[in-house]
Design a protein around this motif. Structure first.
Motif, PDB file in Angstrom:
ATOM      1  N   HIS A 170       0.943  -1.134  -0.413  1.00  0.00           N
ATOM      2  CA  HIS A 170      -0.035   0.365   0.027  1.00  0.00           C
ATOM      3  C   HIS A 170       1.068   1.456  -0.324  1.00  0.00           C
ATOM      4  O   HIS A 170       1.068   2.106  -0.528  1.00  0.00           O
ATOM      5  N   ASN A 171       2.000   0.382   0.397  1.00  0.00           N
ATOM      6  CA  ASN A 171       3.075   2.600   0.817  1.00  0.00           C
ATOM      7  C   ASN A 171       3.931   2.421  -0.760  1.00  0.00           C
ATOM      8  O   ASN A 171       4.762   3.131  -0.481  1.00  0.00           O
ATOM      9  N   ILE A 172       3.997   1.157  -1.311  1.00  0.00           N
ATOM     10  CA  ILE A 172       4.782   1.753  -2.436  1.00  0.00           C
ATOM     11  C   ILE A 172       3.430   2.360  -3.863  1.00  0.00           C
ATOM     12  O   ILE A 172       2.521   1.884  -4.507  1.00  0.00           O
ATOM     13  N   LEU A 173       4.477   3.341  -4.609  1.00  0.00           N
ATOM     14  CA  LEU A 173       2.639   4.088  -5.799  1.00  0.00           C
ATOM     15  C   LEU A 173       3.939   3.858  -6.872  1.00  0.00           C
ATOM     16  O   LEU A 173       5.301   3.793  -6.915  1.00  0.00           O
ATOM     17  N   ILE A 174       3.071   3.789  -8.423  1.00  0.00           N
ATOM     18  CA  ILE A 174       4.159   3.612  -9.851  1.00  0.00           C
ATOM     19  C   ILE A 174       3.004   4.718 -10.254  1.00  0.00           C
ATOM     20  O   ILE A 174       1.979   5.111 -10.044  1.00  0.00           O
ATOM     21  N   GLU A 176       2.032   7.607 -13.994  1.00  0.00           N
ATOM     22  CA  GLU A 176       2.145   7.191 -15.044  1.00  0.00           C
ATOM     23  C   GLU A 176       3.167   7.076 -16.028  1.00  0.00           C
ATOM     24  O   GLU A 176       3.852   6.758 -16.528  1.00  0.00           O
ATOM     25  N   GLN A 177       4.321   7.457 -15.346  1.00  0.00           N
ATOM     26  CA  GLN A 177       5.974   7.515 -16.505  1.00  0.00           C
ATOM     27  C   GLN A 177       6.649   6.194 -15.721  1.00  0.00           C
ATOM     28  O   GLN A 177       8.092   6.128 -16.131  1.00  0.00           O
ATOM     29  N   GLU A 178       6.016   5.517 -14.700  1.00  0.00           N
ATOM     30  CA  GLU A 178       6.372   3.723 -14.024  1.00  0.00           C
ATOM     31  C   GLU A 178       7.523   4.293 -13.415  1.00  0.00           C
ATOM     32  O   GLU A 178       8.133   4.145 -12.860  1.00  0.00           O
ATOM     33  N   GLN A 179       7.576   5.367 -12.757  1.00  0.00           N
ATOM     34  CA  GLN A 179       8.546   5.720 -11.595  1.00  0.00           C
ATOM     35  C   GLN A 179       7.878   5.442 -10.494  1.00  0.00           C
ATOM     36  O   GLN A 179       6.735   5.215 -10.275  1.00  0.00           O
ATOM     37  N   VAL A 180       8.780   4.521  -9.603  1.00  0.00           N
ATOM     38  CA  VAL A 180       8.665   3.850  -8.116  1.00  0.00           C
ATOM     39  C   VAL A 180       8.172   5.331  -6.929  1.00  0.00           C
ATOM     40  O   VAL A 180       9.868   5.874  -6.709  1.00  0.00           O
ATOM     41  N   TRP A 181       7.618   5.266  -5.973  1.00  0.00           N
ATOM     42  CA  TRP A 181       7.151   6.221  -4.924  1.00  0.00           C
ATOM     43  C   TRP A 181       7.276   5.596  -3.885  1.00  0.00           C
ATOM     44  O   TRP A 181       6.363   4.130  -3.616  1.00  0.00           O
ATOM     45  N   ILE A 182       7.983   6.064  -2.959  1.00  0.00           N
ATOM     46  CA  ILE A 182       8.198   5.043  -1.286  1.00  0.00           C
ATOM     47  C   ILE A 182       7.487   6.617  -0.699  1.00  0.00           C
ATOM     48  O   ILE A 182       7.683   7.553  -0.297  1.00  0.00           O
ATOM     49  N   ILE A 183       6.440   5.966   0.143  1.00  0.00           N
ATOM     50  CA  ILE A 183       5.063   7.154   1.204  1.00  0.00           C
ATOM     51  C   ILE A 183       5.560   6.519   2.362  1.00  0.00           C
ATOM     52  O   ILE A 183       5.517   5.048   2.410  1.00  0.00           O
ATOM     53  N   ASP A 184       5.183   7.211   3.355  1.00  0.00           N
ATOM     54  CA  ASP A 184       3.824   6.888   5.222  1.00  0.00           C
ATOM     55  C   ASP A 184       5.526   6.302   5.543  1.00  0.00           C
ATOM     56  O   ASP A 184       5.566   4.836   5.925  1.00  0.00           O
ATOM     57  N   PHE A 185       6.581   7.512   6.190  1.00  0.00           N
ATOM     58  CA  PHE A 185       7.335   7.317   6.782  1.00  0.00           C
ATOM     59  C   PHE A 185       6.680   7.677   8.619  1.00  0.00           C
ATOM     60  O   PHE A 185       7.998   8.150   8.893  1.00  0.00           O
ATOM     61  N   ASP A 186       5.462   7.706   9.011  1.00  0.00           N
ATOM     62  CA  ASP A 186       5.516   7.828  10.388  1.00  0.00           C
ATOM     63  C   ASP A 186       6.114   6.626  11.266  1.00  0.00           C
ATOM     64  O   ASP A 186       5.973   5.568  10.834  1.00  0.00           O
ATOM     65  N   LYS A 187       6.856   6.847  12.402  1.00  0.00           N
ATOM     66  CA  LYS A 187       7.269   6.225  13.267  1.00  0.00           C
ATOM     67  C   LYS A 187       8.809   5.226  12.350  1.00  0.00           C
ATOM     68  O   LYS A 187       9.193   4.478  12.849  1.00  0.00           O
TER      69      LYS A 187
END
Length: 233
Positions: A170-174, A176-187
């Motif tokens: 749930h915390n890994i996003l893609i 439209e340019q197929e770039q990978v993003w990592i989110i939600d760094f609480d704790k």
């Protein structure tokens, strides 16, 4: 990073991204009056998407989960300002961006002290046209090249010594340019080397397996092997 101080309130913010008064930017009513609410998402609480001058922001109030969260929804024991969850997540995001990891830009963080406790909020950049892996894999399988990119991004995060304590799909996003993003760094935290890196990877694998059973996502172990090989190089 700028700091706004007023009584028991602290706001840390990036003045290049935030042009409104920092003491008002966490007030949903303020954004509604400005007609700048552009969407919302529900999870543990509501995340509000707001239109800033040049980017869209995601405004999130920190809430507890689990059984304890049913008793104490959104209060945390106050120790010092730089130990608050909002300040620490803001700083970790800045640290990761400086290390070249694809994470949202931190825009503003707030902590409000209330007796021995505090409440906290965070505004980060909303990644344009990005979806999480669960949503994507419910529709189609991903090519191995995407798993290579995921492995590379996690490796960059670990090379920056950040322990993502809730690394799941749930915390890994893609985008439209197929770039990978990592989110939600609480704790999450910056740590020296240890077993936590392997534990992050195992947690991610369990997340794939869980969503395969729960959501019938288009995924198999060979895809994870591709991710892990790249991560380990």
């Amino acid at each position: 990073m700028k700091t706004f101080k007023k009584g028991k309130l602290r706001v840390w913010y990036d003045e290049a991204l935030l042009s409104v008064p920092p003491e008002q930017c966490f007030d949903v009513g303020f954004w509604q009056q400005q007609e700048r609410i552009v969407g919302q998402a529900s999870g543990r609480g509501t995340t509000w998407f707001i239109q800033l001058d040049n980017v869209q922001g995601a405004l999130r109030h920190y809430r507890r989960g689990g059984l304890f969260g049913k008793l104490v929804r959104d209060h945390y024991l106050f120790c010092q300002w730089d130990k608050t969850r909002s300040y620490q997540e803001f700083q970790i995001l800045n640290h990761l961006r400086n290390a070249g990891v694809n994470v949202p830009r931190p825009i503003a963080a707030r902590a409000v002290k209330k007796n021995v406790c505090y409440q906290a909020d965070l505004i980060t950049e909303k990644i344009p046209n990005a979806r999480d892996l669960v949503t994507i894999l419910q529709e189609n399988a991903l090519r191995d090249e995407i798993y290579v990119k995921i492995g590379q991004e996690i490796r960059k995060m670990h090379d920056a010594q950040v322990n993502h304590t809730d690394l799941n799909i749930h915390n890994i996003l893609i985008d439209e340019q197929e770039q990978v993003w990592i989110i939600d760094f609480d704790k999450c935290m910056i740590q020296s080397d240890g077993d936590w890196k392997e534990n992050n990877i195992l947690r991610l694998k369990r997340s794939f397996l869980k969503e395969q059973l729960k959501q019938s996502i288009c995924w198999n172990l060979s895809s994870f092997d591709c991710l892990y090989r790249t991560y380990s190089e």
